[in-house]
Every structure is written in C-alpha cells, then in structure tokens.
Enzyme design. Structure first.
Site, mmCIF file in Angstrom:
data_model
loop_
_atom_site.group_PDB
_atom_site.id
_atom_site.type_symbol
_atom_site.label_atom_id
_atom_site.label_comp_id
_atom_site.label_asym_id
_atom_site.label_seq_id
_atom_site.Cartn_x
_atom_site.Cartn_y
_atom_site.Cartn_z
ATOM 1 N N CYS A 89 0.849 -1.188 0.000
ATOM 2 C CA CYS A 89 0.000 0.000 0.000
ATOM 3 C C CYS A 89 0.884 1.237 0.000
ATOM 4 O O CYS A 89 1.869 1.299 0.748
ATOM 5 C CB CYS A 89 -0.883 -0.014 1.247
ATOM 6 S SG CYS A 89 -1.932 1.435 1.405
ATOM 7 N N HIS A 131 -8.930 -3.683 -2.126
ATOM 8 C CA HIS A 131 -8.003 -2.818 -1.390
ATOM 9 C C HIS A 131 -8.518 -1.373 -1.363
ATOM 10 O O HIS A 131 -8.553 -0.735 -0.302
ATOM 11 C CB HIS A 131 -6.630 -2.899 -2.066
ATOM 12 C CG HIS A 131 -5.546 -2.127 -1.400
ATOM 13 N ND1 HIS A 131 -4.500 -2.737 -0.728
ATOM 14 C CD2 HIS A 131 -5.328 -0.793 -1.304
ATOM 15 C CE1 HIS A 131 -3.693 -1.789 -0.243
ATOM 16 N NE2 HIS A 131 -4.170 -0.601 -0.580
ATOM 17 N N GLU A 132 -8.909 -0.850 -2.528
ATOM 18 C CA GLU A 132 -9.291 0.571 -2.609
ATOM 19 C C GLU A 132 -10.633 0.837 -1.924
ATOM 20 O O GLU A 132 -10.800 1.859 -1.257
ATOM 21 C CB GLU A 132 -9.327 1.039 -4.070
ATOM 22 C CG GLU A 132 -8.006 0.903 -4.825
ATOM 23 C CD GLU A 132 -6.793 1.474 -4.117
ATOM 24 O OE1 GLU A 132 -6.931 2.426 -3.325
ATOM 25 O OE2 GLU A 132 -5.684 0.943 -4.354
ATOM 26 N N HIS A 135 -9.996 1.157 1.662
ATOM 27 C CA HIS A 135 -9.547 2.513 2.023
ATOM 28 C C HIS A 135 -10.736 3.443 2.232
ATOM 29 O O HIS A 135 -10.774 4.215 3.187
ATOM 30 C CB HIS A 135 -8.692 3.112 0.889
ATOM 31 C CG HIS A 135 -7.236 2.770 0.965
ATOM 32 N ND1 HIS A 135 -6.450 3.078 2.055
ATOM 33 C CD2 HIS A 135 -6.401 2.191 0.062
ATOM 34 C CE1 HIS A 135 -5.205 2.678 1.825
ATOM 35 N NE2 HIS A 135 -5.145 2.133 0.623
#
Ligand code: ZN
Length: 161
Positions: A89, A131-132, A135
């Site tokens: 990341c 992953h995004e 976030h």
C-alpha cells in the site's frame, strides 16, 4: 492537475470512512484529475481519495496501460474462490504481506458525467478493487492479515512509522 503527496499510516484521514459524492462540483473534478495524475507512476496500481487527503468515495487505477477512476464504487460481486499473494500500500510504504482476497471482484459506480462505470476482474484487478474500497471504508489492508503475519506487520509498522 496536481500531483499530491500520499498520506501515510497514522494519518487519521485514512481511518475515517469517506463520504459519498452527492454532487459533481469543481472540487470533485479537481479530485479526479489529481487522483489520475498521482496514480500515473511506475509501481502505482490504485489510489483512494483519502490517501491524498480527501474524504470522498472515489479511487483511481493504473493497470498496465489502463488509467481510470470511479466515483461511489460499490462492490457488487466477490467470488468465493480466493487468492493469496503479497499486497502492499502506498500509505504503508516499503512493506508487503500476504493477504487473502477474493479471486474475482466487481465494483460499480459512476464517472463525472453520471455514466455507469464497472471495474471487474481477477487477480490484481480483484485485489485492487477490494483494497481501494477498503480505504474508502477507513480500512488498511494490514487490518485483515492472518494472525502470525499481522503480528509481524504491526511490529514492522511500529518500528518504521
Ligand atoms: Zn492502499
């Protein structure tokens, strides 16, 4: 367009769930331009808005020659089949740990004109989506590591950041 510095673990904006984008303002247009410019660099695959300090639900991607963005992404499909690969990341720079993810993912959202955007795929695309969107929910990938790996990761992070 501006190349924006990346926020690093410990910055509270990374731990704050992002707000949905309700209206396309000049600020949102600038955000998209900055997300595209900042992700367009060797070794960068994805970038969430809060990683450049903006708490709105948007991310950009840079996959081989494909540079794109999505507003208000919602994950609409995750396969039961999983993949185990190292993940890293930009907000936890220099570290990579094995993270189990769904092998296939799809997310749906919109572009600046309100047209539907669908991003879907296997392996790195699936990993990027998970992953995004994590976030945007205020998560970091290290939160979901399996136990012995997580212990090592938290120790490494304490030492480095
Ligand atoms: Zn990240």
């Amino acid at each position: 367009m501006t190349y924006r510095p990346i926020r690093v673990i410990g910055d509270p904006v990374l731990r704050t769930p992002c707000e949905p984008i309700r209206e396309i303002t000049d600020g949102v247009r600038t955000l998209v331009a900055d997300l595209l410019e900042t992700v367009d660099e060797e070794g960068r695959a994805g970038l969430a808005a809060n990683q450049i300090g903006v708490s709105l639900r948007a991310f950009s991607w840079h996959l081989e020659d494909d540079l794109g963005y999505i507003l208000n992404p919602v994950i609409t499909y995750l396969s039961e089949e999983t993949q185990d690969d190292d993940e890293g990341c930009l907000s936890v720079p220099g570290l990579w740990y094995p993270r189990t993810r769904a092998m296939y993912a799809r997310c749906e959202g919109a572009d600046l004109d309100g047209k539907e955007v669908v991003l879907e795929g296997t392996e790195i695309v699936a990993r990027l989506i998970q992953h995004e969107v994590g976030h945007l929910d205020g998560q970091l990938y290290v939160d979901g590591l399996e136990r012995p790996v997580k212990k090592r990761a938290l120790r490494d992070i304490r030492e480095r950041f």
